[in-house]
Design a protein around this motif. Structure first.
Motif, PDB file in Angstrom:
ATOM      1  N   TYR A   1       0.842  -1.202   0.000  1.00 32.67           N
ATOM      2  CA  TYR A   1       0.000   0.000   0.000  1.00 32.67           C
ATOM      3  C   TYR A   1       0.874   1.248   0.000  1.00 32.67           C
ATOM      4  O   TYR A   1       0.708   2.154  -0.777  1.00 32.67           O
ATOM      5  CB  TYR A   1      -0.918   0.117   1.220  1.00 32.67           C
ATOM      6  CG  TYR A   1      -1.563  -1.131   1.706  1.00 32.67           C
ATOM      7  CD1 TYR A   1      -2.077  -2.066   0.817  1.00 32.67           C
ATOM      8  CD2 TYR A   1      -1.675  -1.372   3.066  1.00 32.67           C
ATOM      9  CE1 TYR A   1      -2.686  -3.198   1.294  1.00 32.67           C
ATOM     10  CE2 TYR A   1      -2.294  -2.501   3.531  1.00 32.67           C
ATOM     11  CZ  TYR A   1      -2.788  -3.420   2.651  1.00 32.67           C
ATOM     12  OH  TYR A   1      -3.377  -4.531   3.121  1.00 32.67           O
TER      13      TYR A   1
ATOM     14  N   MET B   1      -8.729   4.950   5.750  1.00 33.95           N
ATOM     15  CA  MET B   1      -9.759   3.927   5.541  1.00 33.95           C
ATOM     16  C   MET B   1      -9.135   2.601   5.104  1.00 33.95           C
ATOM     17  O   MET B   1      -9.463   1.541   5.615  1.00 33.95           O
ATOM     18  CB  MET B   1     -10.742   4.465   4.497  1.00 33.95           C
ATOM     19  CG  MET B   1     -11.923   3.593   4.213  1.00 33.95           C
ATOM     20  SD  MET B   1     -11.616   2.531   2.819  1.00 33.95           S
ATOM     21  CE  MET B   1     -11.465   3.667   1.470  1.00 33.95           C
TER      22      MET B   1
ATOM     23  N   ALA C   1      -9.105  -1.018   7.112  1.00 34.33           N
ATOM     24  CA  ALA C   1      -9.790  -2.190   6.546  1.00 34.33           C
ATOM     25  C   ALA C   1      -8.835  -3.355   6.304  1.00 34.33           C
ATOM     26  O   ALA C   1      -9.217  -4.516   6.434  1.00 34.33           O
ATOM     27  CB  ALA C   1     -10.467  -1.801   5.231  1.00 34.33           C
ATOM     28  N   GLY C   2      -7.579  -3.058   5.966  1.00 34.07           N
ATOM     29  CA  GLY C   2      -6.708  -4.135   5.510  1.00 34.07           C
ATOM     30  C   GLY C   2      -5.748  -4.692   6.537  1.00 34.07           C
ATOM     31  O   GLY C   2      -5.087  -5.684   6.265  1.00 34.07           O
TER      32      GLY C   2
ATOM     33  N   SER D   1      -7.513  -7.645   9.447  1.00 38.55           N
ATOM     34  CA  SER D   1      -8.159  -8.733   8.703  1.00 38.55           C
ATOM     35  C   SER D   1      -7.112  -9.701   8.139  1.00 38.55           C
ATOM     36  O   SER D   1      -7.164 -10.910   8.403  1.00 38.55           O
ATOM     37  CB  SER D   1      -9.007  -8.144   7.575  1.00 38.55           C
ATOM     38  OG  SER D   1      -8.232  -7.206   6.847  1.00 38.55           O
TER      39      SER D   1
ATOM     40  N   THR E   1      -6.131 -13.627   9.588  1.00 42.87           N
ATOM     41  CA  THR E   1      -6.276 -14.783   8.693  1.00 42.87           C
ATOM     42  C   THR E   1      -4.931 -15.472   8.491  1.00 42.87           C
ATOM     43  O   THR E   1      -4.841 -16.707   8.487  1.00 42.87           O
ATOM     44  CB  THR E   1      -6.881 -14.335   7.342  1.00 42.87           C
ATOM     45  OG1 THR E   1      -8.001 -13.497   7.613  1.00 42.87           O
ATOM     46  CG2 THR E   1      -7.324 -15.511   6.513  1.00 42.87           C
TER      47      THR E   1
ATOM     48  N   ARG F   1     -26.887  -4.371   6.569  1.00 44.04           N
ATOM     49  CA  ARG F   1     -27.503  -3.960   5.315  1.00 44.04           C
ATOM     50  C   ARG F   1     -28.838  -3.277   5.638  1.00 44.04           C
ATOM     51  O   ARG F   1     -29.396  -3.465   6.717  1.00 44.04           O
ATOM     52  CB  ARG F   1     -27.773  -5.161   4.398  1.00 44.04           C
ATOM     53  CG  ARG F   1     -26.528  -5.810   3.821  1.00 44.04           C
ATOM     54  CD  ARG F   1     -25.855  -4.899   2.806  1.00 44.04           C
ATOM     55  NE  ARG F   1     -24.824  -5.567   2.032  1.00 44.04           N
ATOM     56  CZ  ARG F   1     -23.532  -5.567   2.325  1.00 44.04           C
ATOM     57  NH1 ARG F   1     -23.093  -4.972   3.406  1.00 44.04           N
ATOM     58  NH2 ARG F   1     -22.665  -6.182   1.543  1.00 44.04           N
TER      59      ARG F   1
ATOM     60  N   GLY G   1     -17.667 -10.617   2.074  1.00 45.38           N
ATOM     61  CA  GLY G   1     -18.941  -9.935   1.889  1.00 45.38           C
ATOM     62  C   GLY G   1     -19.518 -10.224   0.512  1.00 45.38           C
ATOM     63  O   GLY G   1     -19.137 -11.202  -0.139  1.00 45.38           O
ATOM     64  N   ALA G   2     -20.425  -9.346   0.066  1.00 48.47           N
ATOM     65  CA  ALA G   2     -21.099  -9.597  -1.210  1.00 48.47           C
ATOM     66  C   ALA G   2     -21.682  -8.313  -1.756  1.00 48.47           C
ATOM     67  O   ALA G   2     -21.865  -7.333  -1.040  1.00 48.47           O
ATOM     68  CB  ALA G   2     -22.223 -10.617  -1.001  1.00 48.47           C
TER      69      ALA G   2
ATOM     70  N   ARG H   1     -20.742  -3.805  -2.060  1.00 41.90           N
ATOM     71  CA  ARG H   1     -19.765  -3.475  -1.007  1.00 41.90           C
ATOM     72  C   ARG H   1     -18.718  -4.565  -0.836  1.00 41.90           C
ATOM     73  O   ARG H   1     -17.951  -4.520   0.133  1.00 41.90           O
ATOM     74  CB  ARG H   1     -20.443  -3.246   0.360  1.00 41.90           C
ATOM     75  CG  ARG H   1     -21.675  -2.423   0.419  1.00 41.90           C
ATOM     76  CD  ARG H   1     -21.566  -1.032  -0.004  1.00 41.90           C
ATOM     77  NE  ARG H   1     -20.387  -0.281   0.325  1.00 41.90           N
ATOM     78  CZ  ARG H   1     -20.301   1.012   0.071  1.00 41.90           C
ATOM     79  NH1 ARG H   1     -21.319   1.638  -0.468  1.00 41.90           N
ATOM     80  NH2 ARG H   1     -19.217   1.669   0.347  1.00 41.90           N
TER      81      ARG H   1
ATOM     82  N   CYS I   1     -15.571  -6.692  -0.488  1.00 41.61           N
ATOM     83  CA  CYS I   1     -14.248  -6.187  -0.102  1.00 41.61           C
ATOM     84  C   CYS I   1     -13.350  -5.973  -1.326  1.00 41.61           C
ATOM     85  O   CYS I   1     -13.042  -6.932  -2.043  1.00 41.61           O
ATOM     86  CB  CYS I   1     -13.596  -7.182   0.850  1.00 41.61           C
ATOM     87  SG  CYS I   1     -11.879  -6.786   1.202  1.00 41.61           S
ATOM     88  N   PRO I   2     -12.929  -4.745  -1.569  1.00 41.88           N
ATOM     89  CA  PRO I   2     -12.056  -4.524  -2.730  1.00 41.88           C
ATOM     90  C   PRO I   2     -10.642  -5.052  -2.504  1.00 41.88           C
ATOM     91  O   PRO I   2      -9.849  -5.123  -3.442  1.00 41.88           O
ATOM     92  CB  PRO I   2     -12.046  -2.994  -2.873  1.00 41.88           C
ATOM     93  CG  PRO I   2     -12.327  -2.478  -1.499  1.00 41.88           C
ATOM     94  CD  PRO I   2     -13.176  -3.515  -0.814  1.00 41.88           C
TER      95      PRO I   2
END
Ligand code: HEM
Length: 351
Positions: A24, A153, A157-158, A161, A165, A231, A289-290, A293, A295-296
């Motif tokens: 990043y 952001m 998010a990254g 997570s 994992t 949602r 997710g789905a 939205r 996850c990019p």
């Protein structure tokens, strides 16, 4: 990337994602601080997801007390503010956020100055360079505030997570020598096939891996890092005879899908082989997710985890000090001791 000796793997794994080769913000890697960085991020992350109870001993209280000395912590505080309904609490964070944005601002300002000078090479661009360069259809660029918000952001998010994992994949393999053996043999084959002129793992090799993606998918399923998402029904929706009226909020509980024995037989068992010739039906595998939205960062996360496991399987051994450590589920699934373990570098004869 991996430090030998006694480690809390959960505290170490996310840091691998902030190494100097960080995808990043590679050039921001130089600014990362010392050991307190990871702990601060984690503490604040737990605070974000905790109930706003500011009493000693509660995660939220602990998060408030974290010394906001590192610029990367900005992302966590930013989100903590979003999570708070409480105006009084909001004020307590305003000053901290100001300080943090100022810290990030100094990085952006410095980068802009460097880019103007002849000494700065833009050959190896990082995300900050990309954000400075990007233009919309009218040719307008992002201002500093927008750049800082986006960086915060993505970091939020990254970070945890991928770290959680990665840790669980290493732990599951260590718990299952039969799968560890298969995973390691695959990585050995990749290295043996490698031309002597090639330095290290490349993307083609990662794409050729067949077993490791199954290990990662199985880890994502069993752990379900994001247990659920929120949602809102945009119209009346009928699901299995139940109506969710327009405007109602719904919680999509991923974990119960991933542990449904009708979808995944013996769901609590770690079994990468369940992914042999198996394509999950729509709505049955949702670690990222789905919908709009989704996850990019999903491909990036899998790439990071694959790189980590490649090196880990080839070179290191993990020995947990408390293998029976209790599992915590909130805010994210993790061993209570954050996976306290000894990491040993393998001798050449053991590889
Ligand atoms: C194993 C690692 C990861 C997991 C399990 C994960 C999981 C998720 C989930 C479940 C969501 C919510 C999706 C939804 O609402 O349907 C999400 C959103 C998001 N993730 Fe990830 N993520 C991971 C890694 C990353 C990485 C590495 C990045 C970026 C560097 C990232 C960036 C984002 C962003 C920006 C969102 C918000 C998307 C939106 O609301 O439009 N994630 N992630």
């Amino acid at each position: 990337m991996v430090q030998e000796g006694e480690n809390r793997v959960l505290n170490r794994a996310p840091k691998a994602h902030f190494s100097d080769n960080n995808v990043y913000f590679p050039k921001l890697g130089e600014r990362r601080g010392n050991g307190s960085f990871g702990e601060g991020v984690t503490t604040l992350n737990y605070g974000i997801r905790a109930m706003a109870i500011s009493i000693p001993g509660f995660a939220y209280h602990k998060a408030l007390k974290v010394r906001i000395s590192h610029l990367f912590l900005a992302c966590e505080v930013n989100c903590l503010m979003l999570a708070m309904d409480n105006i009084e609490m909001h004020f307590r964070f305003l000053q901290a956020r100001k300080n943090l944005v100022a810290a990030f601002q100094s990085v952006v300002t410095e980068r802009r100055m460097q880019r103007k000078s002849n000494t700065y090479s833009t050959k190896k661009k990082d995300m900050l360079d990309a954000l400075i360069d990007v233009k919309d259809e009218k040719g307008e660029t992002l201002d500093d505030e927008e750049i800082i918000d986006i960086m915060l952001m993505y970091l939020n998010a990254g970070h945890e997570s991928s770290g959680h994992t990665t840790m669980w994949a290493a732990v599951f393999l260590q718990q299952h020598p039969e799968y560890l053996q298969i995973a390691k043999e695959e990585q050995d084959r990749i290295v043996k096939k490698r031309p002597p002129t090639q330095e290290g793992l490349n993307l083609k090799e990662i794409r050729e891996m067949e077993y490791l993606p199954k290990v990662i998918d199985e880890t994502l399923r069993l752990i379900t890092f994001s247990l659920m998402v929120f949602r809102e029904a945009k119209t009346d929706v009928n699901i299995s005879g139940y109506t969710i009226p327009k405007g109602w909020k719904a919680l999509v509980w991923f974990r119960s899908i991933h542990l449904d024995p009708e979808i995944y037989p013996n769901p609590k068992a770690f079994d990468p082989d369940r992914w042999n010739d198996y394509n999950a039906k729509a709505g049955t595998f949702l670690p990222f997710g789905a919908g709009s939205r989704l996850c990019p960062g999903n491909d990036l996360a899998k790439l990071e985890i694959s790189i980590f496991l490649h090196h880990f399987l080839l070179n290191y051994k993990l020995e947990r000090l408390n293998p029976g450590s209790k599992i915590m589920y909130l805010p994210h699934t993790r061993p209570r001791d954050n996976c306290l373990a000894i990491i040993r570098k393998k001798q050449p004869s053991q590889t």
